[in-house]
Design a protein around this motif. Sequence first.
Motif: not given
Ligand code: T1G
Length: 703
Positions: A61, A63, A65, A104, A107, A127, A135, A281, A467
């Motif tokens: 999913a 980096a 966050i 990421g 990426e 992002e 990034g 969340r 949801r």
């Molecule tokens: N980082 C940290 N925690 C994350 C996470 C992430 N990227 N994605 C999900 N979680 C945690 C979330 O907080 C929850 O925690 C649990 O996982 C289940 O998530 C360098 C800078 C993947 C589609 O934006 O879209 O990469 O509440 O409830 O409905 O270029 O999570 O259980 O403690 O959402 O099945 C870019 C974000 C990051 C994707 C799954 N990535 N995540 O959905 O479960 S920035 C995102 C989602 C980056 C680079 C850049 C969704 C999901 P808890 P959930 P879900």
Amino acid sequence: MYSLIHYSRDNELALIGLHQAPVNALGHALRRELAEACRQAAADPAVKALVLHGQDLPFSAGADIGEFGSDFTWAEPSLPALLEQLESLDKPVVAAIAGVALGGGLELAMACGYRVAEASAQLGLPEILLGLIPGAGGTQRLPRLVGAEQALQLILSGQRLGAGKAHELGLVDRLADNRDDLLERACAFARELLADAAPARPAWPHAEPAAGLDDHYFDAYAARQVSRWHGQVAPQLALAAVQSAGQLPLAAGLALEQELFQQALASAQSAALRHLFFAEREALKIPGVTRDTALRPIGKVAVIGAGTMGGGIAMNFVNAGIPVVLLELKREALDRGLAQIRKNYEISVQRGKLDEVQLQQRMALFCTTLDYADLADADLVIEAVFENLEIKQQVFRTLDEVCKPGAILASNTSTLDVDRIAAVTRRPQDVIGLHFFSPANVMRLLEIVRGAATAPDALATTLQLARKIGKIPVVSGVCFGFIGNRMLEPYAREAHRLVLEGASPAQVDRVLTNLGLAMGVFAMYDLAGIDVGYLVRESRRAAIAHDPSYCKLADALYERGRYGQKSGSGFYRYAGRERLEDGEVIALAEQLAGTLGIQRRVISDQEIHDRCLFMLINEGIQLLDEGIALRSADIDLVWVNGYGFPAWRGGPLYYAEQLGLQRVLSGIRNYRETLGVYGETWLRPAPLLERLVAAGHQRIERC
Ligand code: T1G
């Protein structure tokens, strides 16, 4: 040796399985182990190719966050550095993508030479939704894989691609039918590459990503987005990064991307959007409802009322594949409602969001009835009838008679007392409020109103169902207006009063839209209908008896038949959809001010901002103190997703924390003292706000 990586050999292949629940977020610990595993495979002469997979989790999913803003964000190996290490391997690396490859995570997959995805996988660079830009090479490698124009659209929208579409675009090389055969397909593809003596990584399909685009493409693109990007940082940075992919060699482009990414990461807007990511969340965590609270199965939903709200509500469930029975009092109302639903789907087909087959499939999930007996087997019933307590109580008496035991009985009321509705049934534990926002099939916010008797499993079931139908649920206690509309009252009251005191509707709306609100108060009321607001006020005249001054203008417009957009005039005059200031409204305000003894004056934009926003914030803090809202972040979610508060400001209470609670309190106290009887009556600081400021708190929480 590894705790987050599953490293194994399959003859000449090294299988590297990422294994950090729940979503393989690429935090420092996982990055470190992945870097070590890649070194191990690179150094092993028996290993001829690598396959990177998510073990039994989603591929990644992105980096972590939660690490942003900490020392771990780019602690070595940073994600960019790790991906450059991967890209420099002289052995083919195949990414086997299950579930999601986002941010990421995608990426990481793009730093591999090749990609195989399961058919249901979702890929994307979201992002921008966090106020960031890719990034770790996304703005440089994606354009080289799919072309700059397609890459720009994906990066600026943050939208996810299905694996099939990604395959069409050349982002994915092979598809696997399902997760079970994904790893096998990826290994077979790796062996195929070896047999063909394929290079560790193929030449970029779009070595010149901007080829074919005219020289001014990016400037023209940005110029078209000025109003949409109003005030936002990340979109401009993302565009500059993607543009550089067509101008700089990869290494230089990656370096520039890193500079731009760090700017985005340091922005207050990204901090605000990350606050909302976790708030969504956190809102699911409810006292008395645990992860193992048994859910009630929801196989069939009934909706009472096939009007705009009922039809929109029904569509949400059909869109999620849940059959709906629609009940109305008259056949023509049912036919009209169903025709509107079909028309909504036809518009989606015209926009390419649905195809004809899907339209037919969805329409087939509706059935209609005039007979309550047909609701007997529904697992959830949602009434969306006229906003009148007696009418709703009568509906629930009937539902109590006809519905099966355990059916959840929900009211879509936007203001009424859910406990008084539950009280007319013999099953108050099954009664709940599900407040959808119009248009119900579009707006993501769903206020779930927990009655005094609502059972935990009924609450847990509706949270999970919300949801499933793509809503953002926020639990509210029972009070007039729940969270959103309760806060709308003082916010709109200040706006109306300011027009009597000397501001114009356009000036007030301009201050609010300049802050980033999707719509100003008066434009909103003209859209919702001044007649609607009048009827709600009629139902609560007693509650506002002591100073109805601020309603006088709206009442006067109502009496003149100026209901807003629907009647061609309200607070504004309308030429088609064009909104025009109307001197008649100012004249009416002047006349009313004279009658009410209000001394008109020049009103500053700052006063408009402070009075509208501080009273909005104050009411939110009061809701928190009363326990109607569980946490301040919930209140932010309500106003960002239901009322157009700018997400990149984090929501009204997050915004208050950025302004400083002392400033909010001082502002309210100042206007309380300077606005005479009106100020004493209406600008009363919430006791919790006073306690927080007295204790020197920076954050808004109950104390
Ligand atoms: N980082 C940290 N925690 C994350 C996470 C992430 N990227 N994605 C999900 N979680 C945690 C979330 O907080 C929850 O925690 C649990 O996982 C289940 O998530 C360098 C800078 C993947 C589609 O934006 O879209 O990469 O509440 O409830 O409905 O270029 O999570 O259980 O403690 O959402 O099945 C870019 C974000 C990051 C994707 C799954 N990535 N995540 O959905 O479960 S920035 C995102 C989602 C980056 C680079 C850049 C969704 C999901 P808890 P959930 P879900």
